[in-house]
Design a protein around this motif. Sequence first.
Motif, PDB file in Angstrom:
ATOM      1  N   ASP A 100      37.892  44.643  38.552  1.00 48.20           N
ATOM      2  CA  ASP A 100      38.249  43.425  37.854  1.00 48.20           C
ATOM      3  C   ASP A 100      37.640  42.263  38.626  1.00 48.20           C
ATOM      4  N   GLU A 101      37.846  41.058  38.125  1.00 49.55           N
ATOM      5  CA  GLU A 101      37.388  39.863  38.827  1.00 49.55           C
ATOM      6  C   GLU A 101      38.508  39.347  39.713  1.00 49.55           C
ATOM      7  N   GLY A 102      38.135  38.528  40.691  1.00 51.12           N
ATOM      8  CA  GLY A 102      39.115  37.977  41.614  1.00 51.12           C
ATOM      9  C   GLY A 102      39.430  38.967  42.706  1.00 51.12           C
ATOM     10  N   MET A 103      40.592  38.872  43.295  1.00 50.32           N
ATOM     11  CA  MET A 103      40.992  39.762  44.378  1.00 50.32           C
ATOM     12  C   MET A 103      42.240  40.529  43.997  1.00 50.32           C
ATOM     13  N   PRO A 104      42.340  41.792  44.409  1.00 50.06           N
ATOM     14  CA  PRO A 104      43.540  42.575  44.117  1.00 50.06           C
ATOM     15  C   PRO A 104      44.722  42.091  44.939  1.00 50.06           C
ATOM     16  N   GLU A 105      45.888  42.331  44.427  1.00 50.95           N
ATOM     17  CA  GLU A 105      47.098  42.016  45.184  1.00 50.95           C
ATOM     18  C   GLU A 105      47.223  43.041  46.310  1.00 50.95           C
ATOM     19  N   PRO A 106      47.503  42.605  47.536  1.00 58.97           N
ATOM     20  CA  PRO A 106      47.704  43.571  48.612  1.00 58.97           C
ATOM     21  C   PRO A 106      48.912  44.434  48.297  1.00 58.97           C
ATOM     22  N   GLY A 107      48.865  45.648  48.697  1.00 64.18           N
ATOM     23  CA  GLY A 107      49.975  46.554  48.450  1.00 64.18           C
ATOM     24  C   GLY A 107      50.110  47.550  49.579  1.00 64.18           C
ATOM     25  N   PRO A 108      51.069  48.446  49.469  1.00 66.81           N
ATOM     26  CA  PRO A 108      51.319  49.397  50.558  1.00 66.81           C
ATOM     27  C   PRO A 108      50.196  50.411  50.733  1.00 66.81           C
ATOM     28  N   THR A 109      49.347  50.588  49.711  1.00 59.58           N
ATOM     29  CA  THR A 109      48.285  51.588  49.829  1.00 59.58           C
ATOM     30  C   THR A 109      46.904  50.972  49.953  1.00 59.58           C
ATOM     31  N   THR A 110      46.795  49.644  49.939  1.00 54.56           N
ATOM     32  CA  THR A 110      45.489  49.003  50.074  1.00 54.56           C
ATOM     33  C   THR A 110      45.558  47.909  51.125  1.00 54.56           C
ATOM     34  N   VAL A 111      44.448  47.723  51.795  1.00 53.85           N
ATOM     35  CA  VAL A 111      44.343  46.657  52.786  1.00 53.85           C
ATOM     36  C   VAL A 111      43.024  45.939  52.541  1.00 53.85           C
ATOM     37  N   VAL A 112      43.076  44.624  52.335  1.00 49.00           N
ATOM     38  CA  VAL A 112      41.863  43.825  52.171  1.00 49.00           C
ATOM     39  C   VAL A 112      41.854  42.802  53.295  1.00 49.00           C
ATOM     40  N   PRO A 113      40.905  42.923  54.233  1.00 48.22           N
ATOM     41  CA  PRO A 113      40.846  41.954  55.334  1.00 48.22           C
ATOM     42  C   PRO A 113      40.685  40.527  54.823  1.00 48.22           C
ATOM     43  N   ASP A 114      41.261  39.561  55.528  1.00 44.88           N
ATOM     44  CA  ASP A 114      41.192  38.157  55.123  1.00 44.88           C
ATOM     45  C   ASP A 114      39.755  37.672  54.949  1.00 44.88           C
ATOM     46  N   ALA A 115      38.828  38.180  55.750  1.00 45.71           N
ATOM     47  CA  ALA A 115      37.435  37.738  55.667  1.00 45.71           C
ATOM     48  C   ALA A 115      36.787  38.121  54.341  1.00 45.71           C
ATOM     49  N   CYS A 116      37.395  39.011  53.587  1.00 47.03           N
ATOM     50  CA  CYS A 116      36.804  39.509  52.345  1.00 47.03           C
ATOM     51  C   CYS A 116      37.275  38.742  51.116  1.00 47.03           C
ATOM     52  N   ASP A 117      37.977  37.645  51.281  1.00 46.58           N
ATOM     53  CA  ASP A 117      38.572  36.954  50.140  1.00 46.58           C
ATOM     54  C   ASP A 117      37.564  36.192  49.289  1.00 46.58           C
ATOM     55  N   LEU A 118      36.273  36.253  49.617  1.00 44.80           N
ATOM     56  CA  LEU A 118      35.283  35.529  48.833  1.00 44.80           C
ATOM     57  C   LEU A 118      34.579  36.415  47.808  1.00 44.80           C
ATOM     58  N   ALA A 119      34.980  37.659  47.701  1.00 41.33           N
ATOM     59  CA  ALA A 119      34.346  38.564  46.738  1.00 41.33           C
ATOM     60  C   ALA A 119      34.618  38.087  45.321  1.00 41.33           C
ATOM     61  N   GLU A 120      33.604  38.150  44.486  1.00 42.54           N
ATOM     62  CA  GLU A 120      33.774  37.750  43.095  1.00 42.54           C
ATOM     63  C   GLU A 120      34.467  38.833  42.287  1.00 42.54           C
ATOM     64  N   ARG A 121      34.223  40.070  42.634  1.00 40.65           N
ATOM     65  CA  ARG A 121      34.802  41.193  41.898  1.00 40.65           C
ATOM     66  C   ARG A 121      35.262  42.242  42.900  1.00 40.65           C
ATOM     67  N   TYR A 122      36.267  43.023  42.499  1.00 37.73           N
ATOM     68  CA  TYR A 122      36.699  44.132  43.339  1.00 37.73           C
ATOM     69  C   TYR A 122      36.703  45.413  42.514  1.00 37.73           C
ATOM     70  N   PHE A 123      36.744  46.524  43.204  1.00 37.27           N
ATOM     71  CA  PHE A 123      36.728  47.833  42.574  1.00 37.27           C
ATOM     72  C   PHE A 123      37.710  48.707  43.326  1.00 37.27           C
ATOM     73  N   ILE A 124      38.817  49.098  42.656  1.00 39.20           N
ATOM     74  CA  ILE A 124      39.791  49.986  43.262  1.00 39.20           C
ATOM     75  C   ILE A 124      39.209  51.395  43.211  1.00 39.20           C
ATOM     76  N   VAL A 125      38.970  51.974  44.365  1.00 39.27           N
ATOM     77  CA  VAL A 125      38.324  53.276  44.452  1.00 39.27           C
ATOM     78  C   VAL A 125      39.373  54.364  44.339  1.00 39.27           C
ATOM     79  N   ALA A 126      39.121  55.331  43.455  1.00 41.63           N
ATOM     80  CA  ALA A 126      39.971  56.510  43.380  1.00 41.63           C
ATOM     81  C   ALA A 126      39.745  57.300  44.659  1.00 41.63           C
ATOM     82  N   ALA A 127      40.646  58.209  44.987  1.00 37.92           N
ATOM     83  CA  ALA A 127      40.496  59.004  46.205  1.00 37.92           C
ATOM     84  C   ALA A 127      39.096  59.600  46.267  1.00 37.92           C
ATOM     85  N   PRO A 128      38.407  59.435  47.405  1.00 37.26           N
ATOM     86  CA  PRO A 128      37.047  59.952  47.533  1.00 37.26           C
ATOM     87  C   PRO A 128      36.994  61.453  47.363  1.00 37.26           C
TER      88      PRO A 128
END
Length: 87
Positions: A59-87
């Motif tokens: 989606d566009e913007g940034m995902p909401e942080p949650g118990p299973t994801t971590v997005v470092p503060d330095a990454c808040d400028l991304a235009e789009r994010y992609f939630i990756v299914a288990a590799p």
Amino acid sequence: MEEDGCLYVDARSARYLPVFPAGAVDWDGSTLTTTNPRDPATRDEVVPGEEISLGGGGDEGMPEPGPTTVVPDACDLAERYFIVAAP
């Protein structure tokens, strides 16, 4: 591509911040190692510039942080994010 400690994926003329499940990746500064949480013996390594195939959705913007994801503060400028299914 790595920028300010954040890894981005270029796809379809857009830049995405991949958001992996907690514990599924390790970044040592040069190599991204993915581990399947359901099968820890399944590991893959990729370096910036190599092709990678990821399942999931985004989606566009940034995902909401949650118990299973971590997005470092330095990454808040991304235009789009992609939630990756288990590799």
